[in-house]
Design an enzyme around this catalytic site. Structure first.
Site, PDB file in Angstrom:
ATOM      1  N   GLY A 168      57.067  45.068 -21.701  1.00 43.17           N
ATOM      2  CA  GLY A 168      57.010  44.567 -20.356  1.00 43.17           C
ATOM      3  C   GLY A 168      58.112  43.338 -20.363  1.00 43.17           C
ATOM      4  O   GLY A 168      59.142  43.493 -19.328  1.00 43.17           O
ATOM      5  N   CYS A 206      49.811  59.492 -19.306  1.00 43.66           N
ATOM      6  CA  CYS A 206      49.079  59.308 -20.648  1.00 43.66           C
ATOM      7  C   CYS A 206      49.344  60.701 -21.430  1.00 43.66           C
ATOM      8  O   CYS A 206      48.766  61.841 -20.704  1.00 43.66           O
ATOM      9  CB  CYS A 206      47.569  59.209 -20.351  1.00 43.66           C
ATOM     10  N   ASP A 231      50.170  44.987 -19.948  1.00 41.95           N
ATOM     11  CA  ASP A 231      48.684  45.080 -20.338  1.00 41.95           C
ATOM     12  C   ASP A 231      48.032  43.772 -19.805  1.00 41.95           C
ATOM     13  O   ASP A 231      46.839  43.739 -19.898  1.00 41.95           O
ATOM     14  CB  ASP A 231      48.630  44.968 -21.760  1.00 41.95           C
ATOM     15  N   ALA A 274      54.422  53.959 -19.748  1.00 39.25           N
ATOM     16  CA  ALA A 274      54.692  54.572 -18.635  1.00 39.25           C
ATOM     17  C   ALA A 274      54.423  53.614 -17.256  1.00 39.25           C
ATOM     18  O   ALA A 274      55.221  53.599 -16.536  1.00 39.25           O
ATOM     19  CB  ALA A 274      54.025  55.821 -18.309  1.00 39.25           C
ATOM     20  N   CYS A 311      46.463  51.999 -23.648  1.00 38.30           N
ATOM     21  CA  CYS A 311      46.561  53.265 -23.984  1.00 38.30           C
ATOM     22  C   CYS A 311      45.035  53.765 -23.912  1.00 38.30           C
ATOM     23  O   CYS A 311      44.676  54.330 -25.351  1.00 38.30           O
ATOM     24  CB  CYS A 311      47.353  53.521 -25.069  1.00 38.30           C
ATOM     25  N   GLN A 318      54.976  51.123 -29.537  1.00 31.28           N
ATOM     26  CA  GLN A 318      53.431  51.383 -29.843  1.00 31.28           C
ATOM     27  C   GLN A 318      52.899  52.689 -29.594  1.00 31.28           C
ATOM     28  O   GLN A 318      52.141  53.442 -30.406  1.00 31.28           O
ATOM     29  CB  GLN A 318      52.386  50.372 -29.249  1.00 31.28           C
ATOM     30  N   THR A 353      49.492  51.560 -20.008  1.00 25.81           N
ATOM     31  CA  THR A 353      50.411  52.304 -20.944  1.00 25.81           C
ATOM     32  C   THR A 353      51.863  52.145 -20.590  1.00 25.81           C
ATOM     33  O   THR A 353      52.300  51.270 -19.682  1.00 25.81           O
ATOM     34  CB  THR A 353      50.181  53.652 -20.431  1.00 25.81           C
TER      35      THR A 353
HETATM   36  C1  UQ1 Z   1      57.205  57.643 -19.351  1.00 29.54           C
HETATM   37  O1  UQ1 Z   1      58.099  57.025 -18.250  1.00 29.54           O
HETATM   38  C2  UQ1 Z   1      57.005  56.540 -20.503  1.00 29.54           C
HETATM   39  O2  UQ1 Z   1      57.786  55.427 -20.332  1.00 29.54           O
HETATM   40  C3  UQ1 Z   1      58.903  55.306 -21.257  1.00 29.54           C
HETATM   41  C4  UQ1 Z   1      56.309  57.114 -21.376  1.00 29.54           C
HETATM   42  O3  UQ1 Z   1      56.125  56.226 -22.413  1.00 29.54           O
HETATM   43  C5  UQ1 Z   1      56.188  56.369 -23.816  1.00 29.54           C
HETATM   44  C6  UQ1 Z   1      55.541  58.445 -21.354  1.00 29.54           C
HETATM   45  O4  UQ1 Z   1      54.839  58.716 -22.285  1.00 29.54           O
HETATM   46  C7  UQ1 Z   1      55.912  58.997 -20.149  1.00 29.54           C
HETATM   47  C8  UQ1 Z   1      55.156  60.343 -20.151  1.00 29.54           C
HETATM   48  C9  UQ1 Z   1      56.470  58.731 -19.228  1.00 29.54           C
HETATM   49  C10 UQ1 Z   1      56.937  59.553 -17.872  1.00 29.54           C
HETATM   50  C11 UQ1 Z   1      57.898  60.302 -17.994  1.00 29.54           C
HETATM   51  C12 UQ1 Z   1      57.968  61.584 -17.693  1.00 29.54           C
HETATM   52  C13 UQ1 Z   1      59.429  62.393 -17.866  1.00 29.54           C
HETATM   53  C14 UQ1 Z   1      56.990  62.254 -17.166  1.00 29.54           C
END
Ligand code: UQ1
Length: 437
Positions: free
Chosen positions: A41, A367, A324, A335, A189, A70, A333
Site C-alpha cells: 500500500g 483471491c 491491511d 488486489a 489473504c 507476499q 489482499t
Molecule cells: C490483482 O490486481 C492483483 O494485484 C496486483 C493481485 O495480486 C497479486 C491478484 O492476485 C489479482 C488476481 C489481481 C486482479 C487482476 C486480474 C487481471 C484479474
C-alpha cells in the site's frame, strides 16, 4: 533519548558530527505527505504521488531492507516458488523521488500532525497515509513459536522463513494427521490458509504419501469462504480431495513435544486435543501496537478508522489508510490495495489542492484460490460479497489459466506496474474485454 537531547543542546559541532554519523541525533523532518509503511500500500501510493509532487515532498517511513511480494508465500510453502523469488530490496522499489527514512514509527500524534520514530525523530506532515499492514501474533498461541523454531513438523506460510520451512515439513512427512488452521482474528489473504492445505495435498500425492495422510482444515470461521459462489466450489474441492473441514474450530495451544494441538469449538466452547504428524498454523493478526495504541486513530478493533468509500479518516481529514491496517471491511489482499490506491491518491490530491474527488472504492478484492499444482479458482468480489469477475468465463471453476496468471503473470505485473503506480486493479481489463478487444 535523553542523551540525544543533551547532545543536541551541547552545541559542540564535533560531538554533533560524531554522533550524527552514528545516526544518533534527534532529527526533525517536514513533508507534504508522510507514508508510514513501505509495503504494498505504502509503496504504491507513494509512487502515484511522486509522479506529480516534487522530490522529497513525500516521505516514506519504513525500517525494512526488503520488500516482499507476499502473495508468493503460499507457493513457496508448496515448493512452487522460492523465497528468493518473492522479494526485492526496499531501495529498489521505493519511488526515487520519495525520501526514505529507514526507521520504524514509534508514536502517532494526529492532533499535532506528527509521527515520532522509535528513536525520537519527529516528522511533521500535511497528509498522513497509514500503510503499516498487519502484525503477526504467533506469540498469542502458547507453544506455537517454540514449535515453529525448534520442531521440524510445524510450518506457517505467513513469514518467509517459515514458508520455506513448510515445504521442508511436507517433504519430511511420512504418514498420519496433517492439520491446517485458520485463526480467530482478521487475516490478510484469508484464502491462503486453505490454499496451502490444497497445495500440500498435491505435494503429498506427488510424493506417494497421500494414502497414509489424513488431512484436516480447522477454521475459526463459520464458512469455508465468505462468497457463496466460491464457497460452493470449494466444498466440492474438499469433498473430492477427501479433506475434512471443521468450521468454528480455533487453534488455542500447541504442545510440540507431544505433537499435539489444542482446539476450541467456538460454538460449544469445548476444547479438544488432536495429535498431528504435521501442523500448518496461521497466526492471529492485528494492526501493529504503534497503531492500536493511538486511540484517536483507530476503531474498537484497532484498525485505522476510515470512511470505506474514500479511505479518509473519519475524524482527521488529512489522514488516510490503505491496505491491511484500514477499517474498510474488504477482504485484505494485494488486489484490494490495487483498487484502493487510485482512490486514496485522488482524495489526497484533492485535499492538497483544495479540490474534490468523487472517486470511490467499492470493496473490490480478489483471491486466486490455488487448489493444487496447476489449478486455481479466481474469486473476485466487492463489499457486498457480490462476484465481480473480470474474465468472460465462469471463474468458480479450477482453471489452469488462472494458475498461470497467479504464478507467472501477477508477479511481473506487481513489480513492473503496480509498485510504479500504474496498476489500479483489473477494471481496465474488464472494460477492454467488454469492448471486444
Ligand atoms: C490483482 O490486481 C492483483 O494485484 C496486483 C493481485 O495480486 C497479486 C491478484 O492476485 C489479482 C488476481 C489481481 C486482479 C487482476 C486480474 C487481471 C484479474
Amino acid at each position: 533519548m535523553l542523551r540525544k537531547v543533551l547532545l543536541h543542546k551541547s552545541g559542540c559541532p564535533q560531538l554533533k558530527r560524531c554522533f550524527s554519523v552514528s545516526n544518533n541525533l534527534l532529527e526533525k523532518h517536514n513533508c507534504k505527505v508522510l507514508v508510514v509503511g513501505g509495503g504494498t500500500g505504502g509503496c504504491t501510493v507513494a509512487a502515484k504521488l511522486t509522479k506529480w509532487m516534487k522530490k522529497d515532498e513525500v516521505i516514506v517511513l519504513e525500517p525494512a531492507d526488503k520488500h516482499y511480494y507476499q502473495p508468493l508465500f503460499t507457493l513457496c510453502g508448496g515448493g512452487i516458488k522460492t523465497v528468493q523469488d518473492s522479494y526485492k530490496s526496499m531501495q529498489s522499489v521505493l519511488p526515487p523521488k520519495a525520501k526514505w527514512i529507514k526507521k520504524a514509527a514509534g508514536k502517532f500524534d494526529p492532533d499535532s500532525n506528527t509521527v515520532t520514530t522509535v528513536d525520537g525523530d519527529i516528522i511533521t506532515y500535511d497528509v498522513l497515509v497509514v500503510a503499516t499492514g498487519l502484525q503477526l501474533r504467533y506469540e498469542k498461541i502458547p507453544g506455537l513459536v517454540d514449535a515453529l523454531e525448534k520442531f521440524n513438523n510445524v510450518g506457517s506460510i505467513y513469514l518467509p522463513q517459515y514458508a520455506e520451512k513448510t515445504f521442508k515439513v511436507l517433504q519430511g512427512f511420512k504418514d498420519g494427521d496433517a492439520i491446517f488452521t485458520y485463526p480467530q482474528s482478521p487475516v490478510k489473504c484469508p484464502g491462503a490458509p486453505q490454499k496451502i492445505c490444497y497445495i500440500s495435498e498435491d505435494v503429498l500425492k506427488s510424493m506417494g504419501k497421500r494414502g497414509g495422510a489424513k488431512i484436516t482444515y480447522n477454521t475459526s470461521l463459520p464458512v469455508i469462504f465468505g462468497v457463496k459462489r466460491y464457497a460452493d466450489a470449494l466444498w466440492e474441492v474438499v469433498k473430492k480431495r477427501d479433506i475434512k473441514v471443521n468450521l468454528q474450530t480455533s487453534l488455542v495451544e500447541v504442545k510440540p513435544d507431544k505433537n499435539e494441538a489444542v482446539f476450541e469449538n467456538l460454538e460449544t466452547k469445548e476444547r479438544f486435543t488432536s495429535g498431528y504428524s504435521m501442523l500448518h498454523a496461521v497466526p492471529p493478526m492485528s494492526p501493529p501496537d504503534v497503531v492500536t495504541s493511538c486511540k484517536q486513530l483507530v476503531n474498537e478493533a484497532g484498525f485505522v478508522d476510515v470512511n470505506k468509500d474514500n479511505l479518509q479518516h473519519v475524524k482527521y481529514p488529512n489522514v488516510f489508510a490503505i491496505g491491511d491496517c484500514s477499517s474498510s471491511p474488504n477482504s485484505k489482499t494485494t488486489a484490494a490495495v490495487a483498487a484502493q490506491a487510485p482512490v486514496v491518491h485522488a482524495h489526497i490530491k484533492a485535499f492538497l489542492t483544495n479540490d474534490k474527488s468523487s472517486l470511490a472504492y467499492n470493496g473490490y478484492a480478489s483471491c486466486p484460490l490455488v487448489t493444487g499444482y496447476r489449478k486455481c479458482i479466481l474469486a473476485e468480489f466487492d463489499y457486498d460479497l457480490t462476484p465481480q469477475e473480470t474474465f468472460p468465463i465462469a471463474q468458480n471453476r479450477e482453471l489452469w489459466s488462472m494458475y498461470v496468471m497467479k504464478k507467472d503473470f501477477m508477479p511481473v505485473l506487481y513489480w513492473n506496474l503496480m509498485l510504479k503506480g500504474n496498476w489500479n486493479g483489473p477494471q481496465i481489463v474488464r472494460k477492454m474485454l467488454r469492448l471486444g478487444f
